[in-house]
Structure formats: structure tokens, C-alpha cells
Scaffold this motif. Structure first.
Motif, short mmCIF file in Angstrom:
data_model
loop_
_atom_site.label_atom_id
_atom_site.label_comp_id
_atom_site.label_asym_id
_atom_site.label_seq_id
_atom_site.Cartn_x
_atom_site.Cartn_y
_atom_site.Cartn_z
N GLU A 67 0.86 -1.06 -0.31
CA GLU A 67 0.32 -0.13 0.01
C GLU A 67 1.01 0.98 -0.01
OE1 GLU A 67 -2.67 3.46 1.62
OE2 GLU A 67 -0.44 3.06 2.25
N GLU A 68 1.84 1.46 0.68
CA GLU A 68 2.52 2.01 1.54
C GLU A 68 3.63 3.38 -0.30
OE1 GLU A 68 1.66 4.30 3.53
OE2 GLU A 68 1.77 3.00 5.67
N HIS A 75 3.73 8.78 9.21
CA HIS A 75 4.97 8.40 8.37
C HIS A 75 5.75 8.84 9.33
CE1 HIS A 75 2.78 6.91 4.21
NE2 HIS A 75 2.16 6.69 5.18
ZN LIG Z 1 0.69 5.44 6.07
#
Ligand SMILES: [Zn+2]
Length: 544
Positions: A373-374, A487
Motif C-alpha cells: 500500500e505504502e 509516516h
Molecule cells: Zn501510510
């Protein structure tokens, strides 16, 4: 939960605590631990997050051993709940074949106009993106300015009309096009290269605003690009230009870039044209191929007529791994406790609720812990393109990403629910729990196109993604968290996470998925909705 309810909850806890203390006193045992118990669901969520966000898993980077361990943990939880494996060959996993590309050596890039050749410096004049499809690139082609590079029948915009970009490099304005609703503009922005490819271009170069262009030029070539293997595209060159180079390539063009930027700001239509120069690029990319698992489980539906349909609950298990720039002795682990160990814990707890209810859902429910995803929603995208059940049997999706469990939420924002009848499931679930559904407080963040449900939306699946809302102090906490913790290595277990809020969030998402799984009708896009009409044109639509 309002202040009153919180006070009531506290009173109950104190009562429980004091009666335990009393019992302890009576039997002469050691006093109990001072931390009040939060109920079994909260403890389960706590347990999942504690494991998944532990330092041992080293930030669960896509393709890392830490992520593999996390995936095994989730599969093990799914088995314990009595779900069925939903991966390939009867397993719990769909292994996504990934490729990471990095620019090798120093690419040669030059600009050719009026018989002159100007050698460009990569990292100063131009940022070049590594290629996942061609290890060696050697092209020289004319450039065509394509405005915002939008070609969309529904919006009645075709920036490519009267332009021929076949075999050429398209140059488009980056950033969301003005005058278009933010979610749609953001979708169009992410599709610029694809649209250029569809018109036969061999390259796409974005002209960003001067500040971000200067940063991007430095970053672009150094940053590796990762995607699943097997995607094809005619686009060989992806690049960004420095503000100076961008001005330069418009010298001698029908309209200078300065005027185009002014037109954009004034929301005036922008027309494309051929640029006077050609770009020559010769570059090599280094590839590293690896794989990483999606974890997939299924709870079969009970209604023979509806069990062939699947409602998907999904959340990303991967995070950012280890911080390479950390100094010795500094925290270097991106634990991702809230992003997104908390979402995966919610996913497992929602599965638990389905099972514990003792009543199977009418439709089948698929539980997915995503990878990648990241790095750009890559795992979910792979699964959306390579589903383990028939693609058209996936009829609705609930995405669980980054619930901020730091305050007692009293409202939620349901991204995507205004596009489809899922809105009704969300409203009913919220009402049943005393949680309000609020409008999107940050439309410029376009969260609807920024998480793992979006690849499924692009394949026509109505989807929703809940965020804990801004009421009851949420706004301040969100702002501070996004500025300070998002993050960063601070998103770890030292945060004051309220596990009971995780239990409530799981319950809410469970109720939404349950309503979708049990309803007579599958979720439907609303008639006239941009995403429904664009990605699911043949599906029946609902009236608002
Ligand atoms: Zn994230």
C-alpha cells in the motif's frame, strides 16, 4: 461516545475495580493491577497491534521478513476464527510478483532544438523515473504540450483533440485541474500517463508548480519505483522538468508557460500544441524482483442465491520498514501502529464479530490484508486485477486504513459513501451506535483515491473507507498527528492508544459490512455518479 457516556463508562470501571479490590481484600490476595480492563474486544485489538507494531517486525516493509511474519500472524488468526483460505491453490496467500527499479549510472538526456543540442543534467534540470518495463531506454522524440492531459467523455473534456502524440512525448500540467471536483481531479491526475499511453505517446512529463518541481527533480531519479510485474505500457519515459527547463521548452511555443500558468490560475481552458524541441533520453534501470503476500480469507455466505457474491473487507498490513537515514542509536523503526496495524486489528476483529454472531452472512465475505500500500496501493491493485474469486462477484468493499484511536470519536467520515447506496449501510450502522456521519472535512486531501479501495473502485466496485471524525476534539488531534507523527517513527506503541475506541471502530465497520452482506440488493452506484458511470457503466444504478 459523548462526555456523558464516557463518564458513565468510567463509573462502571471504577465500580468494577473497587469490587475486584474488595474481593482481593477479602481473600487476602495481592491487589489487582491498577489498569482497568477495557473489555475483551479492546484487549484483542490491543494484542494484534502490540504484535504487528512490535520492533521485531521492523516496520513490515513490502517484501521484508517482518511483513512475511505479520502475514503469517494474520493467516493464523484467520484460521483460528474458522475462516477458509481464500488465496491461490487453497492457501491463505496471493503472492504478488514485484519489481523494484532504480536508475543505473548516469543517464544521458539532452534537448534538441533549431540544430542545437543542450546536454541536461539529471538531478538538476530533469528528474528521470526508473523503468519497470524496459531495462534500457534509448529514445529521441518530439514533445507535445497536452494541457492537463485529460481525455474524459463524461466530463466533456478532451485535451488531446487535434493533437497527435503518437510516438511522441506528452508534456502535461501536473496537479489537480481547476474547476473539477477534487476527488475526480485527483483521479485524473493519477491517470495522466495512462491517458497519454492510450493516445499512443511514448513518454509523459509533468510540469509541476515551480516549488514542487524543484524538489521532484532532485528526488525523482534517486527514488526507486516498485510495481507488480506484468503491467504493460507504451510509456518509456517518465520525467519531471526543473522550473527553468520547463520555461525553456516553451520558448518559441505558441504560448509561453508563464501565460499558461496564469490561465490555469484563472481557470481558463488550456489548449495543447506542439513544442519546438525534441527530447533525447538514454537510460538504464536496475531491477530487483521479489514477491510479497496478500493474505486472503473467506467466510462463505449462507444464502444459496447470494453466496456467490463477495463483500470485501480490507486493510493494509505493510508499512515503511526501517528508516535508512536514522543516526546510530536513534529509533529507526517505522512501527506503523496506527498506520496500519490498527486497521488490520480492526479487520481481524470484524471477522471475529462475523463468526461470533453465530449467524453466517447471506453473501460471502472476503477478508484481505494487503501488501504494497505504502508504495502506491500496489498489492490491492494486483488483487483487483487478479482476484481469486470471479471479478464480477466482488460487489462491495470496506477499506480499513489508519483509524486514529487517540480520542473518543463521536462521528466518522465515510469516504466514498456519497457515491453509492453504501451510504445507507453507513448511516444505519452509525445510528445504531450513536455515531454521526459527517461530510469530508478535508476534501483537498482526496482520501477517496488514496487508499486500497481505489484500485477496486477503478474496477467498478462500490467502496467505502471510514475515518474517525473531527468532532469531540478529533480535528485538533488529527491535525497534530498528521503534522507530527504520520509516516514517522513516532507512530508506535508509545502513543496513548485508546483500545476501546478500536473495539468501537471494529464494531461499526462490522455493522456496515454485515448490512452489505445481508441486504437483498447488492450495493449500487448512484445514477450519474462520476466513478460509477466511468468504471461500472453496465451495472444497474440506484436513484439518490
Ligand atoms: Zn501510510
Amino acid at each position: 461516545m459523548g462526555a456523558q457516556a464516557a463518564a458513565a463508562e468510567l463509573a462502571v470501571k471504577l465500580l468494577r475495580l473497587s469490587s475486584i479490590a474488595l474481593a482481593a481484600l477479602l481473600i487476602g490476595a495481592a491487589p489487582p493491577s491498577p489498569r482497568p480492563t477495557e473489555g475483551p474486544a479492546a484487549e484483542r485489538i490491543h494484542a494484534h497491534v502490540e504484535f504487528l507494531a512490535s520492533d521485531l517486525l521492523e516496520g513490515r516493509d513490502t517484501g521484508s521478513p517482518g511483513h512475511e511474519i505479520a502475514a503469517n500472524y494474520v493467516a493464523s488468526q484467520f484460521r483460528q476464527l474458522g475462516l477458509r483460505p481464500g488465496g491461490t491453490n487453497g492457501s491463505w496467500f496471493v503472492r504478488v510478483p514485484f519489481r523494484k527499479a532504480t536508475i543505473k549510472d548516469t543517464p544521458k538526456v539532452s534537448l534538441k532544438d533549431k540544430g542545437r543540442t543542450t546536454v541536461l543534467v539529471v538531478g538538476r534540470d530533469v528528474g528521470l523515473r526508473p523503468s519497470l518495463t524496459d531495462q534500457r531506454i534509448s529514445v529521441e522524440a518530439p514533445m507535445v504540450f497536452v494541457g492537463y492531459g485529460i481525455s474524459d467523455r463524461r466530463l466533456g473534456i478532451d485535451d488531446y483533440s487535434n493533437l497527435d502524440v503518437r510516438g511522441k512525448i506528452a508534456v502535461g500540467l501536473g496537479g489537480p485541474a481547476p474547476g473539477i471536483p477534487s476527488e475526480i481531479a485527483s483521479h485524473l491526475g493519477s491517470a495522466q500517463a495512462e491517458v497519454a499511453a492510450a493516445h499512443g505517446a511514448i513518454g509523459f512529463i509533468a510540469i509541476d508548480d515551480p516549488t514542487s518541481a524543484a524538489q521532484d527533480v532532485q528526488r525523482y531519479s534517486k527514488r526507486p519505483v516498485t510495481d507488480w510485474v506484468g503491467r504493460t505500457s507504451s510509456i518509456k519515459v517518465r520525467a519531471v522538468f526543473s522550473p527553468q527547463l520547463a520555461d525553456r521548452i516553451f520558448e518559441g511555443a505558441p504560448v509561453p508557460l508563464r501565460r499558461i500558468r496564469a490561465q490555469a490560475t484563472a481557470r481558463k481552458p488550456i489548449k495543447g500544441f506542439n513544442l519546438p524541441s525534441r527530447l533525447s533520453v538514454s537510460a538504464e534501470s536496475e531491477w530487483k524482483d521479489f514477491s510479497s503476500p496478500e493474505v486472503v480469507a473467506i467466510l462463505p455466505g449462507s444464502d444459496p442465491r447470494l453466496a456467490g457474491d463477495h463483500i470485501v473487507l480490507t486493510g493494509h498490513l505493510d508499512h515503511l520498514g526501517l528508516k535508512a537515514s536514522a543516526k546510530p542509536g536513534e529509533d529507526n523503526i517505522y512501527n506503523g501502529a496506527l498506520d496500519n496495524a490498527a486497521g488490520v486489528a480492526t479487520l481481524i476483529e470484524a471477522a471475529h464479530e462475523f463468526v461470533q454472531s453465530g449467524k453466517r452472512p447471506r453473501r460471502s465475505v472476503m477478508f484481505v490484508a494487503n501488501t504494497g500500500e505504502e508504495i502506491g496501493l500496489r498489492g490491492a491493485d494486483y488483487l483487483a486485477v487478479h482476484p481469486t474469486v470471479p471479478a464480477d462477484s466482488i460487489v462491495g468493499l470496506v477499506d480499513l486504513d489508519m483509524p486514529l484511536l487517540l480520542y473518543d470519536f463521536t462521528d466518522v467520515v465515510a469516504f466514498g459513501s456519497d457515491h453509492s447506496t453504501i451510504a445507507k449501510a453507513v448511516a444505519a450502522a452509525g445510528k445504531g451506535m450513536g455515531v454521526r456521519v459527517s461530510p469530508d472535512p478535508m476534501p483537498d486531501e482526496t482520501l477517496f483515491v488514496r487508499s486500497d479501495h481505489y484500485p477496486f473502485v477503478k474496477r467498478g466496485v462500490p467502496a467505502v473507507f471510514l475515518m474517525t471524525g473531527f468532532a469531540n476534539g478529533g480535528q485538533q488531534i488529527w491535525r497534530r498527528w498528521l503534522d507530527d507523527t504520520y509516516h514517522s517513527v513516532k507512530d508506535d506503541l508509545s502513543q496513548p492508544i485508546r483500545w476501546q475506541q478500536g473495539a468501537r471502530f471494529a464494531e461499526l465497520n462490522y455493522r456496515i459490512a454485515r448490512t452489505m452482506a445481508d441486504a437483498d440488493q447488492r450495493p449500487m452506484w448512484y445514477a450519474g455518479d462520476y466513478f460509477g458511470e466511468t468504471f461500472a457503466p453496465a451495472q444497474p444504478k440506484a436513484r439518490r
